[in-house]
Motif scaffolding. Structure first.
Motif, PDB file in Angstrom:
ATOM      1  N   HIS A 510      -2.369 -13.495   2.547  1.00 44.85           N
ATOM      2  CA  HIS A 510      -1.993 -13.394   1.137  1.00 44.85           C
ATOM      3  C   HIS A 510      -0.485 -13.191   0.995  1.00 44.85           C
ATOM      4  O   HIS A 510       0.185 -13.875   0.207  1.00 44.85           O
ATOM      5  N   LEU A 511       0.061 -12.253   1.759  1.00 42.44           N
ATOM      6  CA  LEU A 511       1.487 -11.958   1.655  1.00 42.44           C
ATOM      7  C   LEU A 511       2.337 -13.127   2.156  1.00 42.44           C
ATOM      8  O   LEU A 511       3.385 -13.442   1.574  1.00 42.44           O
ATOM      9  N   ARG A 512       1.893 -13.760   3.240  1.00 41.26           N
ATOM     10  CA  ARG A 512       2.650 -14.903   3.755  1.00 41.26           C
ATOM     11  C   ARG A 512       2.717 -16.020   2.715  1.00 41.26           C
ATOM     12  O   ARG A 512       3.761 -16.644   2.510  1.00 41.26           O
ATOM     13  N   ALA A 513       1.585 -16.259   2.044  1.00 44.29           N
ATOM     14  CA  ALA A 513       1.570 -17.302   1.021  1.00 44.29           C
ATOM     15  C   ALA A 513       2.398 -16.892  -0.191  1.00 44.29           C
ATOM     16  O   ALA A 513       3.164 -17.686  -0.743  1.00 44.29           O
ATOM     17  N   ALA A 514       2.247 -15.630  -0.613  1.00 43.95           N
ATOM     18  CA  ALA A 514       2.962 -15.158  -1.796  1.00 43.95           C
ATOM     19  C   ALA A 514       4.467 -15.129  -1.578  1.00 43.95           C
ATOM     20  O   ALA A 514       5.246 -15.359  -2.511  1.00 43.95           O
ATOM     21  N   LEU A 515       4.892 -14.860  -0.338  1.00 41.70           N
ATOM     22  CA  LEU A 515       6.322 -14.772  -0.028  1.00 41.70           C
ATOM     23  C   LEU A 515       6.887 -16.075   0.519  1.00 41.70           C
ATOM     24  O   LEU A 515       8.049 -16.125   0.942  1.00 41.70           O
ATOM     25  N   LYS A 529       9.324 -15.576  13.567  1.00 47.06           N
ATOM     26  CA  LYS A 529       9.785 -14.191  13.668  1.00 47.06           C
ATOM     27  C   LYS A 529      10.434 -13.732  12.364  1.00 47.06           C
ATOM     28  O   LYS A 529      10.225 -12.607  11.911  1.00 47.06           O
ATOM     29  N   GLU A 530      11.224 -14.616  11.750  1.00 46.90           N
ATOM     30  CA  GLU A 530      11.881 -14.258  10.495  1.00 46.90           C
ATOM     31  C   GLU A 530      10.853 -14.070   9.381  1.00 46.90           C
ATOM     32  O   GLU A 530      10.938 -13.124   8.585  1.00 46.90           O
ATOM     33  N   ASN A 531       9.865 -14.962   9.325  1.00 48.31           N
ATOM     34  CA  ASN A 531       8.818 -14.833   8.309  1.00 48.31           C
ATOM     35  C   ASN A 531       8.035 -13.534   8.480  1.00 48.31           C
ATOM     36  O   ASN A 531       7.733 -12.836   7.504  1.00 48.31           O
ATOM     37  N   VAL A 535       7.471 -10.299   5.930  1.00 47.05           N
ATOM     38  CA  VAL A 535       6.143  -9.790   5.567  1.00 47.05           C
ATOM     39  C   VAL A 535       6.009  -8.317   5.925  1.00 47.05           C
ATOM     40  O   VAL A 535       5.541  -7.496   5.118  1.00 47.05           O
ATOM     41  N   LEU A 536       6.429  -7.949   7.137  1.00 43.80           N
ATOM     42  CA  LEU A 536       6.281  -6.564   7.579  1.00 43.80           C
ATOM     43  C   LEU A 536       7.193  -5.625   6.795  1.00 43.80           C
ATOM     44  O   LEU A 536       6.821  -4.482   6.507  1.00 43.80           O
ATOM     45  N   GLU A 537       8.380  -6.086   6.437  1.00 44.09           N
ATOM     46  CA  GLU A 537       9.261  -5.253   5.613  1.00 44.09           C
ATOM     47  C   GLU A 537       8.663  -5.045   4.225  1.00 44.09           C
ATOM     48  O   GLU A 537       8.815  -3.981   3.622  1.00 44.09           O
ATOM     49  N   LEU A 539       5.453  -4.895   3.633  1.00 46.04           N
ATOM     50  CA  LEU A 539       4.413  -3.884   3.826  1.00 46.04           C
ATOM     51  C   LEU A 539       5.014  -2.487   3.927  1.00 46.04           C
ATOM     52  O   LEU A 539       4.469  -1.516   3.389  1.00 46.04           O
ATOM     53  N   LEU A 540       6.149  -2.375   4.611  1.00 39.23           N
ATOM     54  CA  LEU A 540       6.810  -1.073   4.704  1.00 39.23           C
ATOM     55  C   LEU A 540       7.219  -0.570   3.325  1.00 39.23           C
ATOM     56  O   LEU A 540       7.122   0.622   3.027  1.00 39.23           O
ATOM     57  N   SER A 541       7.677  -1.485   2.476  1.00 36.77           N
ATOM     58  CA  SER A 541       8.076  -1.078   1.130  1.00 36.77           C
ATOM     59  C   SER A 541       6.886  -0.584   0.321  1.00 36.77           C
ATOM     60  O   SER A 541       7.037   0.197  -0.616  1.00 36.77           O
ATOM     61  N   ILE A 542       5.686  -1.049   0.688  1.00 35.99           N
ATOM     62  CA  ILE A 542       4.473  -0.587   0.014  1.00 35.99           C
ATOM     63  C   ILE A 542       4.082   0.805   0.499  1.00 35.99           C
ATOM     64  O   ILE A 542       3.772   1.699  -0.293  1.00 35.99           O
ATOM     65  N   PHE A 543       4.144   1.011   1.817  1.00 33.52           N
ATOM     66  CA  PHE A 543       3.571   2.231   2.376  1.00 33.52           C
ATOM     67  C   PHE A 543       4.551   3.385   2.519  1.00 33.52           C
ATOM     68  O   PHE A 543       4.127   4.537   2.590  1.00 33.52           O
ATOM     69  N   ASN A 544       5.839   3.114   2.557  1.00 40.57           N
ATOM     70  CA  ASN A 544       6.787   4.227   2.659  1.00 40.57           C
ATOM     71  C   ASN A 544       6.663   5.217   1.503  1.00 40.57           C
ATOM     72  O   ASN A 544       6.687   6.429   1.727  1.00 40.57           O
ATOM     73  N   PRO A 545       6.531   4.745   0.242  1.00 38.62           N
ATOM     74  CA  PRO A 545       6.330   5.716  -0.849  1.00 38.62           C
ATOM     75  C   PRO A 545       5.059   6.542  -0.679  1.00 38.62           C
ATOM     76  O   PRO A 545       5.011   7.703  -1.075  1.00 38.62           O
TER      77      PRO A 545
END
Length: 580
Positions: A510-515, A529-531, A535-537, A539-545
């Protein structure tokens, strides 16, 4: 998994086979298409022909395929979501128990009609299934240390139950938390006396005592963690798969049908539109203090305080403040308080002889609510009606994510009793566990007052990914049409690296398609690797808060440190996050 040692040579002669039919996928199952797709992708079916003339090793390989198919048949929505493309299971302890048990039952039926040669093959398969069933919950067996003698109240409950027709292969056991603490305190006293006798120097004596305590203090949290619940039930004899560990007569089941025979129902059935659920609460409040009650012994063995989330004190609630779990608990308590205020003083004013004012307190009402939340079970009675019930004696069984007792929800019409058959073996002296259901830690904390030991596969964080349209209003692709996603501890995944990194495939897709980070055959390694970094960054922005809302982990708190982070995250914060 462990396997029965394969025998060499042939198990039979000729070209005969035994047909093993798994239950077909139901068209009414909302997950039918997903399960069908998984079976087809893995080249599995629900029909297997077992040759009776092949080697034991080949027969066991065929059993592996049967188990893989059974796992798919029994998958739930959570397991389908987190299953990876080439993952053959096990998907969860519950799924494994259901899969192995259905095969065990099928083989049992086949054994009744098979010839001697076929029976040899079927018995070998059944023996292997029992071995695998034993391995499912092997870590649970060490969670309880029991005293050799029962407490008087609970002992009288078993005798009362047996007098009314209860059949049990279990006995009540108690953890030795208080005993261990008393033992430790006694040892400290002995150390003080010994040091004072041997070391004629007060300061040196105190220093030596402190060193000894600090050297051994780490044992205390281990003792407390090891013990688990305050009481439970252990097998008084070895119990096999399919055997009933407990059998409760329907006449002892507290349900709406029992309520309808009581004077409480006769008095309240036409009063102020009171529901049967509320009547059961009122009946329980009254029956708790009814000295002539048939269930007097049962109520005497119930705890004075259930300590669920509904009765959390100020300190516990303060620790949860700012979380959704705090809001949920407060809303539930406010709802119960409103329900209480609607009932009283109306009830004891209109029925003073039946409901004494001193019994109709808020504390007693909350106690009755917690009793039904934490001890009730859904049961199909002999009338065919599904009812919420209290089951005396059975309520002493503790919960586990890998229970011995999984399916127990229907009264046997022939014996008019509720049987609790085992889904995996339980050896004599081993604690026997029951499944309270597929509940996350937050539910267990709120309504039962505990967190299960170990990994709970139902501890998930829901994610509402609102990416249905781009900024210019154009619709997203089909691959991003699913907006409800979830995540759980990556340690539950078998694969930690590319392409999923232990994360659920539907979420990453989902995130790969959305981004705009979709992968295809032409994507270079550098672009991949860049993609993935993007995606992982994200996810980090979602879970860090989410993590910022959690308290700092005290590494010196060994009990707390053993609780998985995601379990704590869901149980204590129950966070959801909207990613726009």
């Amino acid at each position: 998994m462990a396997a029965v040692p394969a025998e060499t040579g042939k198990l039979g002669a000729g070209g005969e086979t035994v047909a093993v039919h798994l239950p077909p996928l139901s068209e009414e199952d909302p997950l039918h298409q997903d399960k069908k797709r998984v079976l087809e992708n893995r080249n599995l079916s629900c029909l297997f022909q077992v040759p009776i003339s092949c080697s034991a090793a080949d027969t066991l390989k065929l059993l592996d395929q049967m188990i893989q198919a059974a796992r798919v048949v029994h998958m739930d929505e959570l397991e389908l979501y987190f299953a990876e493309d080439d993952d053959i299971g096990p998907f969860s302890a519950r799924n494994e128990l259901e899969s192995l048990n259905i095969l065990f039952k099928i083989l049992n039926k086949l054994l009744l009609t098979s010839n001697a040669v076929a029976k040899e093959v079927l018995q070998m398969l059944q023996g292997e299934i029992v071995v695998r069933l034993r391995s499912v919950g092997k870590t649970d067996s060490a969670q309880m240390v029991s005293q050799s003698q029962n407490h008087d109240a609970e002992d009288s409950l078993l005798k009362w139950g047996e007098h009314h027709g209860v059949k049990s292969k279990l006995r009540i056991a108690y953890v030795l938390v208080m005993f261990m603490l008393m033992y430790f305190n006694q040892k400290i006293v002995e150390l003080v006396e010994l040091l004072e006798d041997q070391v004629n120097h007060p300061m040196l004596c105190s220093w030596l005592l402190l060193c000894i305590i600090l050297h051994n203090i780490y044992l205390i949290p281990e003792i407390l963690v090891f013990q688990g619940a305050g009481r439970g039930m252990v097998a008084s004899e070895s119990i096999g798969v399919g055997d009933a560990a407990l059998e409760i007569p329907e006449s002892l089941i507290i349900s709406e049908e029992l309520l309808c025979q009581s004077e409480v129902f006769l008095a309240l059935k036409d009063f102020n539109n009171i529901t049967s659920e509320t009547m059961l609460l009122l009946w329980s409040m009254r029956e708790r203090y009814n000295l002539s009650s048939k269930f007097k012994t049962y109520f005497e063995t119930l705890p004075a305080n259930f300590n669920t989330g509904l009765s959390f004190g100020i300190d516990a609630l303060a620790a949860l403040e700012g979380t959704l779990l705090f809001d949920e608990i407060m809303q539930a308590k406010q709802h119960l308080r409103q329900q209480y205020d609607d009932l009283f003083p109306l009830i004891y004013t209109n029925f003073p002889a039946m409901f004494r004012k001193d019994i109709c307190t808020w504390d007693n009402f909350l106690w009755a609510c917690e009793l039904w939340y934490s001890n009730s079970m859904m049961v199909v009675l002999s009338s065919g009606k599904l009812s919420t019930c209290l089951i005396p004696v059975a309520g002493l069984l503790n919960h586990s994510v890998s229970p011995h007792i999984l399916n127990y929800g229907r009264v046997d019409e022939a014996t008019k009793s509720l049987k609790f058959p085992l889904s995996r073996p339980c050896d004599a002296g081993e604690q026997c566990f029951l499944s309270y259901g597929k509940h996350p830690g937050s539910h267990l904390v709120t309504f039962y007052g505990f967190l299960p030991r170990g990994d709970n596969p139902y501890d998930v964080i829901p994610l509402d990914l609102d990416t249905s349209a781009d900024e210019d209003g154009t619709a997203q692709s089909v691959s991003t049409s699913q907006t409800t996603h979830m995540i759980r501890g990556t340690w539950l995944s078998r694969y930690g690296g590319f392409p999923t990194y232990g994360l659920p495939q539907p979420l990453l897709s989902h995130l790969r398609a959305a981004l705009g980070c979709d992968l295809d055959e032409s994507t270079t390694e550098a672009d991949i690797k860049e993609n993935d970094r993007v995606v992982l960054e994200t996810l980090l922005s979602i879970f860090n808060p989410m993590l910022d809302e959690l308290p700092e982990l005290d590494v010196s708190d060994r009990c707390y440190a053993q609780t998985p982070l995601l379990c704590r995250c869901h149980a204590y914060t129950s966070l959801t996050y909207r990613f726009v």
